[in-house]
Design a protein around this motif. Structure first.
Motif, short mmCIF file in Angstrom:
data_model
loop_
_atom_site.label_atom_id
_atom_site.label_comp_id
_atom_site.label_asym_id
_atom_site.label_seq_id
_atom_site.Cartn_x
_atom_site.Cartn_y
_atom_site.Cartn_z
N ALA A 14 -2.00 5.83 10.59
CA ALA A 14 -1.89 5.83 12.05
C ALA A 14 -3.09 6.56 12.65
CB ALA A 14 -0.59 6.48 12.48
N GLY A 15 -3.62 5.97 13.71
CA GLY A 15 -4.82 6.51 14.34
C GLY A 15 -6.10 5.88 13.84
N LEU A 85 -4.51 2.69 15.74
CA LEU A 85 -3.36 1.92 15.28
C LEU A 85 -2.11 2.78 15.18
CD1 LEU A 85 -5.26 -0.27 12.73
CD2 LEU A 85 -3.69 -1.16 14.45
N GLU A 86 -0.99 2.15 15.45
CA GLU A 86 0.32 2.79 15.40
C GLU A 86 1.17 2.09 14.36
OE1 GLU A 86 1.67 2.26 19.37
OE2 GLU A 86 0.19 3.65 20.25
N THR A 87 2.20 2.78 13.87
CA THR A 87 3.07 2.17 12.86
C THR A 87 3.73 0.89 13.40
OG1 THR A 87 4.88 3.62 13.55
CG2 THR A 87 3.52 4.34 11.67
N ASN A 118 -0.88 -3.14 7.61
CA ASN A 118 0.10 -2.07 7.40
C ASN A 118 -0.44 -0.77 7.96
OD1 ASN A 118 2.23 -3.38 6.02
ND2 ASN A 118 1.02 -3.39 4.15
N VAL A 119 0.33 -0.14 8.83
CA VAL A 119 -0.06 1.15 9.40
C VAL A 119 0.97 2.18 8.98
CG1 VAL A 119 -0.68 2.42 11.47
CG2 VAL A 119 -1.08 -0.06 11.36
N THR A 120 0.51 3.19 8.26
CA THR A 120 1.43 4.22 7.75
C THR A 120 1.23 5.53 8.50
OG1 THR A 120 -0.18 4.84 6.06
CG2 THR A 120 1.45 3.16 5.47
N GLU A 121 2.26 6.34 8.45
CA GLU A 121 2.17 7.62 9.16
C GLU A 121 1.30 8.60 8.41
OE1 GLU A 121 6.00 9.12 10.09
OE2 GLU A 121 6.50 7.46 11.42
#
Length: 121
Positions: A14-15, A85-87, A118-121
């Protein structure tokens, strides 16, 4: 047979940022519209961004200020730059276009094969 060839995507925290690119595989008489859709798991496909026939740009509210659509090569290639980017942006992204292959053809919908983001935290 005309195809949309897309590349890019992958996994990012993320980000972070990713870029998707789409190219029309062969010469066509006209590219009426060009853009990007996405489909998250369990959800319907939704418009992300589109360059309209009059070259105005449509951008989904959820991505405004973070995603940018651009085109080059006389519009034969277009890209989606995805920043911050966000989850919630996790989805399969599809390039899309309405093409007129020959002068007497109508504008018809074409789709890329899709690419996972895929966006992960």
């Amino acid at each position: 047979q005309v195809q949309l060839l897309q590349s890019g995507g992958g996994s990012v925290q993320a980000g972070g940022s990713l870029k998707l690119t789409c190219t029309v595989s062969k010469w066509v008489r006209a590219i009426c519209t060009r853009g990007w859709y996405r489909q998250a798991q369990g959800k319907e496909r939704e418009l992300v961004s589109m360059v309209n026939v009059d070259d105005t740009i449509t951008l989904a509210d959820a991505v405004k200020g973070r995603f940018t659509i651009s085109q080059e090569n006389a519009g034969k290639t277009w890209s989606l730059q995805m920043d911050d980017l966000e989850t919630e942006d996790t989805a399969v992204y599809y390039c899309a276009a309405r093409l007129r292959p020959a002068a007497r053809d109508p504008c018809t919908d074409y789709w890329g094969h899709g690419t996972q983001v895929n966006v992960t935290e």
